[in-house]
Motif scaffolding. Structure first.
Motif, short mmCIF file in Angstrom:
data_model
loop_
_atom_site.label_atom_id
_atom_site.label_comp_id
_atom_site.label_asym_id
_atom_site.label_seq_id
_atom_site.Cartn_x
_atom_site.Cartn_y
_atom_site.Cartn_z
N ALA A 124 1.33 8.50 -7.27
CA ALA A 124 1.63 9.94 -7.35
C ALA A 124 2.59 10.22 -8.50
O ALA A 124 2.38 11.16 -9.29
N HIS A 177 0.83 -1.21 0.00
CA HIS A 177 0.00 0.00 0.00
C HIS A 177 0.86 1.26 0.00
O HIS A 177 0.58 2.23 -0.74
N LYS A 178 1.93 1.27 0.81
CA LYS A 178 2.80 2.45 0.88
C LYS A 178 3.54 2.68 -0.43
O LYS A 178 3.61 3.80 -0.93
N ARG A 202 -1.05 12.52 -1.10
CA ARG A 202 -0.85 11.07 -1.06
C ARG A 202 0.38 10.67 -0.25
O ARG A 202 0.78 9.51 -0.28
N ASN A 203 0.98 11.61 0.46
CA ASN A 203 2.23 11.31 1.16
C ASN A 203 2.15 11.80 2.60
O ASN A 203 2.20 13.01 2.87
N SER A 250 1.11 3.82 -3.14
CA SER A 250 0.71 5.22 -2.96
C SER A 250 1.75 6.16 -3.58
O SER A 250 1.40 7.12 -4.27
N THR A 251 3.04 5.87 -3.35
CA THR A 251 4.11 6.68 -3.93
C THR A 251 4.14 6.57 -5.45
O THR A 251 4.27 7.58 -6.15
#
Length: 309
Positions: free
Chosen positions: A240, A232-233, A288-289, A236-237
């Motif tokens: 973006a 997930h992390k 998103r961060n 997410s990056t």
């Protein structure tokens, strides 16, 4: 062929010739430009003052924010000021400077986005070797390559356009100086010249975009071995990064892949990649961060505390 140039200045048609719309252009684009400056400079300050963000990814993000700040400044202030004047004039040297600035920072951003994709590839596909591969020296070298590549590309473009014979009309149907609108004013056949621009700008954008798409496909496929939280992390990056890549590359390819063809929609597309995309980039990375949001909150608390003292 002897270089004949009778033109010392150009007249810009602007974004629109509608008097009512001209009144809207000033406040709207002044607001967009202020948001662009504030958002990108906030990211630069937040990252440079946070020890938690002392990593290659945020190092590259800082330079992306700086590039976006200067890139939007190459066209937005002129557009905003011109909206207050009926006749929009730019000198020949000013026009060439605008073309140079647009291409040096645009090309630097293209290379930097590629570098950022490589950084994510190493972080996700080779996590055990990440620190060794993405050392501070390597990161500095990659950023230097981005700036050098932008300089080389822009220099080739400006040396190509500055010696062309401008001896007739000087009205540019655009809100800024750009290669294809300028080629329409050249006193010679521009078919071959248009192919050169398409090769030096359009196809470079296309090939780089395809390379980035392939690299992110490889990265996303590698996430299958990650835990749910890690996936997930990382996702997410990557989302973006992919969003920023699409927002920048698609408009550029639309404009530069068609040799010496200017369409009415080109102005709107140019607004998007020179003003709107640099404004959206900070929002995309911030929303998103969690790390960047926390750094901005700490910066805000520090500012409030110092004011209270």
């Amino acid at each position: 062929m002897e270089n004949k140039r009778n033109v010392t200045e150009f007249i810009l048609i602007g974004l629109t010739q509608n008097p009512q719309m001209q009144k809207v252009v000033f406040p709207v684009f002044l607001f967009l430009y202020m948001v662009t400056l504030a958002g990108n400079l906030l990211i630069v300050v937040a990252i440079t003052t946070s020890r938690a963000l002392n990593t290659p990814m945020y190092f590259f993000l800082t330079h992306l924010a700086l590039i976006d700040t200067i890139y939007s400044s190459s066209s937005a202030p002129k557009l905003i000021v011109d909206s207050l004047h009926e006749k929009k004039i730019i000198s020949f040297s000013g026009c060439m400077a605008q073309v140079y600035a647009e291409h040096i920072f645009g090309a630097a951003e293209i290379i930097l986005l590629t570098v950022m994709a490589y950084d994510r590839y190493v972080a996700i596909c080779k996590p055990l070797h990440y620190t060794a591969i993405m050392s501070p020296q390597v990161c500095g070298l990659l950023v230097g390559v981005a700036w050098a590549g932008g300089f080389l590309h822009a220099t080739v473009q400006i040396l190509f356009i500055v010696w062309l014979p401008f001896c007739g009309p000087n009205v540019i149907d655009h809100f800024m100086c750009d290669l294809y609108p300028l080629l329409k004013l050249v006193c010679m056949d521009t078919h071959t010249l248009g192919l050169f621009v398409a090769a030096n700008s359009g196809f470079i954008c296309l090939l780089t975009f395809l390379l980035l798409v392939v690299s992110y496909v490889v990265i996303l496929c590698s996430l299958r071995t990650y835990s749910l939280e890690g996936r997930h992390k990382a996702l997410s990056t990557c989302v973006a990064h992919i969003t920023v890549v699409v927002l920048f590359f698609v408009p550029c390819m639309f404009v530069y892949l068609c040799p010496v063809t200017t369409l009415p929609i080109d102005k709107a597309v140019a607004v998007f990649y020179t003003i709107v995309a640099p404004m959206l980039n900070p929002l995309i990375y911030t929303l998103r961060n969690a790390d960047v949001k926390n750094a901005i909150r700490k910066l805000w608390r520090k500012k409030v505390t110092s004011n209270n003292d």
